[in-house]
Design a protein around this motif. Structure first.
Motif, PDB file in Angstrom:
ATOM      1  N   ARG A  91       0.828  -1.211   0.000  1.00  0.00           N
ATOM      2  CA  ARG A  91       0.000   0.000   0.000  1.00  0.00           C
ATOM      3  C   ARG A  91       0.855   1.251   0.000  1.00  0.00           C
ATOM      4  O   ARG A  91       1.888   1.308   0.641  1.00  0.00           O
ATOM      5  N   ASN A  92       0.397   2.235  -0.721  1.00  0.00           N
ATOM      6  CA  ASN A  92       1.133   3.496  -0.730  1.00  0.00           C
ATOM      7  C   ASN A  92       0.270   4.578  -0.079  1.00  0.00           C
ATOM      8  O   ASN A  92      -0.801   4.920  -0.573  1.00  0.00           O
ATOM      9  N   ALA A 133       5.097   5.354   4.546  1.00  0.00           N
ATOM     10  CA  ALA A 133       4.320   5.496   3.313  1.00  0.00           C
ATOM     11  C   ALA A 133       3.856   4.138   2.798  1.00  0.00           C
ATOM     12  O   ALA A 133       2.867   4.044   2.080  1.00  0.00           O
ATOM     13  N   HIS A 134       4.583   3.079   3.156  1.00  0.00           N
ATOM     14  CA  HIS A 134       4.179   1.725   2.782  1.00  0.00           C
ATOM     15  C   HIS A 134       3.310   1.071   3.858  1.00  0.00           C
ATOM     16  O   HIS A 134       3.021  -0.118   3.782  1.00  0.00           O
ATOM     17  N   GLY A 135       2.988   1.816   4.906  1.00  0.00           N
ATOM     18  CA  GLY A 135       2.172   1.264   5.986  1.00  0.00           C
ATOM     19  C   GLY A 135       2.965   0.459   6.988  1.00  0.00           C
ATOM     20  O   GLY A 135       2.392  -0.227   7.824  1.00  0.00           O
ATOM     21  N   ILE A 136       4.318   0.521   6.905  1.00  0.00           N
ATOM     22  CA  ILE A 136       5.136  -0.226   7.863  1.00  0.00           C
ATOM     23  C   ILE A 136       5.448   0.686   9.047  1.00  0.00           C
ATOM     24  O   ILE A 136       6.181   1.664   8.905  1.00  0.00           O
ATOM     25  N   ARG A 137       4.868   0.384  10.198  1.00  0.00           N
ATOM     26  CA  ARG A 137       5.049   1.237  11.374  1.00  0.00           C
ATOM     27  C   ARG A 137       5.983   0.608  12.388  1.00  0.00           C
ATOM     28  O   ARG A 137       6.529   1.289  13.239  1.00  0.00           O
ATOM     29  N   GLN A 138       6.126  -0.704  12.329  1.00  0.00           N
ATOM     30  CA  GLN A 138       6.991  -1.377  13.310  1.00  0.00           C
ATOM     31  C   GLN A 138       8.418  -1.449  12.769  1.00  0.00           C
ATOM     32  O   GLN A 138       8.693  -2.112  11.783  1.00  0.00           O
ATOM     33  N   GLU A 144      10.304   1.014  -2.084  1.00  0.00           N
ATOM     34  CA  GLU A 144      10.646   2.192  -2.858  1.00  0.00           C
ATOM     35  C   GLU A 144      10.225   3.446  -2.122  1.00  0.00           C
ATOM     36  O   GLU A 144       9.109   3.530  -1.621  1.00  0.00           O
ATOM     37  N   GLY A 145      11.139   4.383  -2.028  1.00  0.00           N
ATOM     38  CA  GLY A 145      10.823   5.675  -1.447  1.00  0.00           C
ATOM     39  C   GLY A 145      11.171   6.755  -2.434  1.00  0.00           C
ATOM     40  O   GLY A 145      11.465   6.467  -3.586  1.00  0.00           O
ATOM     41  N   ARG A 146      11.126   7.986  -1.983  1.00  0.00           N
ATOM     42  CA  ARG A 146      11.501   9.098  -2.855  1.00  0.00           C
ATOM     43  C   ARG A 146      12.709   9.793  -2.265  1.00  0.00           C
ATOM     44  O   ARG A 146      12.946   9.747  -1.055  1.00  0.00           O
ATOM     45  N   GLU A 147      13.449  10.436  -3.139  1.00  0.00           N
ATOM     46  CA  GLU A 147      14.637  11.159  -2.715  1.00  0.00           C
ATOM     47  C   GLU A 147      14.273  12.140  -1.590  1.00  0.00           C
ATOM     48  O   GLU A 147      13.285  12.864  -1.683  1.00  0.00           O
ATOM     49  N   GLY A 148      15.069  12.135  -0.534  1.00  0.00           N
ATOM     50  CA  GLY A 148      14.804  13.045   0.580  1.00  0.00           C
ATOM     51  C   GLY A 148      13.976  12.404   1.684  1.00  0.00           C
ATOM     52  O   GLY A 148      13.869  12.957   2.776  1.00  0.00           O
ATOM     53  N   ASP A 149      13.388  11.235   1.429  1.00  0.00           N
ATOM     54  CA  ASP A 149      12.656  10.514   2.478  1.00  0.00           C
ATOM     55  C   ASP A 149      13.626  10.057   3.559  1.00  0.00           C
ATOM     56  O   ASP A 149      14.764   9.704   3.270  1.00  0.00           O
ATOM     57  N   THR A 150      13.155  10.006   4.777  1.00  0.00           N
ATOM     58  CA  THR A 150      13.908   9.281   5.795  1.00  0.00           C
ATOM     59  C   THR A 150      13.474   7.821   5.721  1.00  0.00           C
ATOM     60  O   THR A 150      12.456   7.499   5.094  1.00  0.00           O
ATOM     61  N   ILE A 151      14.256   6.938   6.363  1.00  0.00           N
ATOM     62  CA  ILE A 151      13.885   5.519   6.385  1.00  0.00           C
ATOM     63  C   ILE A 151      12.484   5.381   6.974  1.00  0.00           C
ATOM     64  O   ILE A 151      11.623   4.674   6.458  1.00  0.00           O
ATOM     65  N   ALA A 152      12.250   6.109   8.078  1.00  0.00           N
ATOM     66  CA  ALA A 152      10.971   5.998   8.779  1.00  0.00           C
ATOM     67  C   ALA A 152       9.815   6.486   7.911  1.00  0.00           C
ATOM     68  O   ALA A 152       8.768   5.842   7.842  1.00  0.00           O
ATOM     69  N   SER A 153      10.003   7.603   7.206  1.00  0.00           N
ATOM     70  CA  SER A 153       8.888   8.139   6.416  1.00  0.00           C
ATOM     71  C   SER A 153       8.638   7.278   5.182  1.00  0.00           C
ATOM     72  O   SER A 153       7.493   7.086   4.779  1.00  0.00           O
ATOM     73  N   ALA A 154       9.720   6.745   4.591  1.00  0.00           N
ATOM     74  CA  ALA A 154       9.534   5.887   3.414  1.00  0.00           C
ATOM     75  C   ALA A 154       8.763   4.628   3.790  1.00  0.00           C
ATOM     76  O   ALA A 154       7.876   4.179   3.055  1.00  0.00           O
ATOM     77  N   LEU A 155       9.093   4.055   4.969  1.00  0.00           N
ATOM     78  CA  LEU A 155       8.389   2.839   5.397  1.00  0.00           C
ATOM     79  C   LEU A 155       6.958   3.156   5.816  1.00  0.00           C
ATOM     80  O   LEU A 155       6.040   2.378   5.548  1.00  0.00           O
TER      81      LEU A 155
END
Lengths: 137, 87
Positions: free
Chosen positions: A2-3, A44-49, A31-42
């Motif tokens: 999910r995005n 965005a995929h619904g990965i919170r843990q 997949e993330g976008r340039e400038g994303d942090t690891i936490a924000s990129a994940l």
């Protein structure tokens, strides 16, 4: 996957044209976008843990998100204790979540007289191999 | 209610420890490990201090202080010198 990414931001405007960056989280390609942090990129995929508590195994994720609390620490390219909320993703970055660590001296797991004396013994007990002592390496 | 997330210490843990052992604020901290986790107590220290003061009646700075050694942030030894290789 999910995005949940915000593509149109009320203040920042359109965020559609940023370069895609791919990295892995526990071996899974994300997949993330340039400038994303690891936490924000994940996120965005619904990965919170992002990790579990080293002893209890309870889930942990973003808490302060400003680099203060170290709750979101992950292992990046073999380097442990990296804050997911402060680290920008790079192409090919390998991110590993935090796992439960062995607690060989926890007396609630073993009776006092059967406490392991070596790590090899502990590893054997973890596998349920109680009969035979594992040979010392 | 969780007071210290790094060491998973609840308000109840702190209260129970004080009532069980009738001990000082510093001993409660050492027994429960509240504020002694990965972040070095930088996240929960004010809460731990306030709870211990309320529970034990000791003010921080009394005879046995709740030792505070604040780093800016936890860093690895390799940051302090060397590149992590065994020299």
């Amino acid at each position: 996957m999910r995005n949940r990414r915000i593509e149109e931001h009320p203040v920042l405007g359109s965020l559609r044209n940023r370069k895609a960056v791919s990295f892995t989280f526990d071996g899974k390609t994300c997949e993330g976008r340039e400038g994303d942090t690891i936490a924000s990129a994940l996120l965005a995929h619904g990965i919170r843990q992002l990790r579990v508590h080293e002893e209890s195994g309870r889930p942990r994720g973003i808490y302060c998100n400003i680099g203060h609390c170290f709750e979101c620490r992950v292992t990046v390219d073999g380097k442990a204790g990296v804050r997911a909320c402060m680290t920008e993703i790079r192409e090919g970055m390998a991110v590993e979540s935090g796992k439960v660590l062995p607690s060989p001296l926890n007396s609630s797991v073993f009776e006092a007289d059967e406490m392991p004396r070596t790590y090899a013994e502990f590893a054997g007990k973890q596998k349920g191999d109680n009969k035979k002592e594992a040979p010392d390496a | 209610m969780i007071i210290c997330r790094c060491e998973e210490v609840t308000l109840e843990d702190i209260r129970d420890t004080f009532h069980t052992y009738k001990c000082s604020a510093r001993e409660v901290k050492l027994r429960t490990r509240a504020g002694m986790g990965y972040c070095g107590g930088r996240t929960c220290r004010p809460a731990v201090d306030a709870v211990l003061e309320e529970v034990t009646g000791e003010k921080p700075g009394d005879d046995l202080p709740l030792k505070v050694q604040p780093p800016v942030r936890p860093v690895s030894l390799s940051v302090l010198g060397g590149d992590g290789d065994h020299a």
